[in-house]
Enzyme design. Structure first.
Site, PDB file in Angstrom:
ATOM      1  N   ASP A   1       0.663  -1.517  -0.486  1.00 30.32           N
ATOM      2  CA  ASP A   1       0.271   0.464   0.078  1.00 30.32           C
ATOM      3  C   ASP A   1       1.202   1.153   0.061  1.00 30.32           C
ATOM      4  OD1 ASP A   1      -2.208  -1.865   0.587  1.00 30.32           O
ATOM      5  OD2 ASP A   1      -2.063  -1.198   2.346  1.00 30.32           O
TER       6      ASP A   1
HETATM    7  N1  URA Z   1      -1.108  -6.068   4.152  1.00 30.68           N
HETATM    8  C1  URA Z   1      -1.626  -4.693   3.892  1.00 30.68           C
HETATM    9  O1  URA Z   1      -3.159  -4.285   4.383  1.00 30.68           O
HETATM   10  N2  URA Z   1      -1.089  -3.496   3.318  1.00 30.68           N
HETATM   11  C2  URA Z   1       0.072  -4.174   2.832  1.00 30.68           C
HETATM   12  O2  URA Z   1       0.283  -2.942   1.821  1.00 30.68           O
HETATM   13  C3  URA Z   1       0.410  -5.014   2.536  1.00 30.68           C
HETATM   14  C4  URA Z   1      -0.329  -6.198   3.544  1.00 30.68           C
END
Ligand code: URA
Length: 229
Positions: free
Chosen positions: A100
């Site tokens: 993310d």
């Molecule tokens: N899980 C999440 O919620 N975000 C990420 O970036 C990776 C794993």
């Protein structure tokens, strides 16, 4: 393979840039200056400015992704991790397993489609390790519930493991990579992820000496371990 492509694949720049080098007369093939951009190269001694070129078919980079950058190849509005590669992306290198925008840590970038496919395939069940800071501590019951699996998008999550580090800091090891998985798992037990940082994808461990936003080529033994998975 054509000389311009050969140089490009060896990390010397885009095809336009490697053609320029050839026209400048700084490229030698088997000891002689070669000005022919289309010269067929097969097991030749190729030198640029006198330095021997090591041909590499595939590129593998590990990056310590900073916050605020998206894990896409292109985005019209936001900076991407590919933008951070500067001139080092003569080939279409892609991100393997997105993070993310606000997540930091280990990203693998490669043009080796077969390896990328293997890593992101749910069948591979490669462990991904994340360090997380939560809003509240997790109770023993919550840890057990999450470790055993919860229902997300009508599918139970695979068993995972959660280790308490200190205070509200934990590590979580997932064997899959579903959309916003860690954050949604924590929401499931009424908690919130404040920071999330990936440190490991299977055998590949983030080089702690890489500052946020920096990257390096994966070492031969790192690639070997990834390929053997
Ligand atoms: N899980 C999440 O919620 N975000 C990420 O970036 C990776 C794993």
């Amino acid at each position: 393979m054509r000389l311009d492509k050969y140089l490009s694949h060896s990390g010397l720049g885009t095809r336009t840039e490697t053609r320029k080098l050839i026209k400048q007369g700084v490229v030698e093939v088997n000891g002689e200056v070669c000005l022919d951009i289309g010269r067929h190269i097969n097991q030749a001694d190729v030198r640029v400015f006198g330095d021997l070129i090591q041909y590499e078919e595939f590129l593998y980079y590990m990056m310590n992704k900073p916050k605020g950058v998206v894990s896409a190849s292109k985005d019209p509005k936001q900076p991407t991790v590919i933008d951070l590669l500067q001139g080092d992306n003569p080939l279409p290198v892609h991100v393997v397993g997105r993070l993310d925008k606000d997540t930091t840590g280990l990203l693998l970038l490669t043009n080796d489609g077969a390896l990328a496919h293997k890593i992101i395939s749910p069948k591979s069940k490669l462990p991904k390790v994340y360090e997380m800071t939560l809003e509240q501590p997790l109770s023993h019951d919550h840890i057990q519930t999450l470790e055993q699996g919860i229902l997300l998008d009508e599918k139970i999550t695979l068993p995972c493991s959660i280790t308490h580090v200190n205070g509200t800091q934990y590590t979580i090891t997932l064997m899959e990579g579903r959309f916003h998985q860690v954050k949604r798992m924590m929401h499931h037990v009424g908690n919130e992820v404040l920071t999330l940082h990936r440190t490991q994808i299977g055998p590949l461990v983030l080089d702690e000496s890489l500052a946020a936003g920096n990257y390096r080529s994966c070492r031969k033994e790192e690639v070997k371990k990834l390929l053997s998975k």
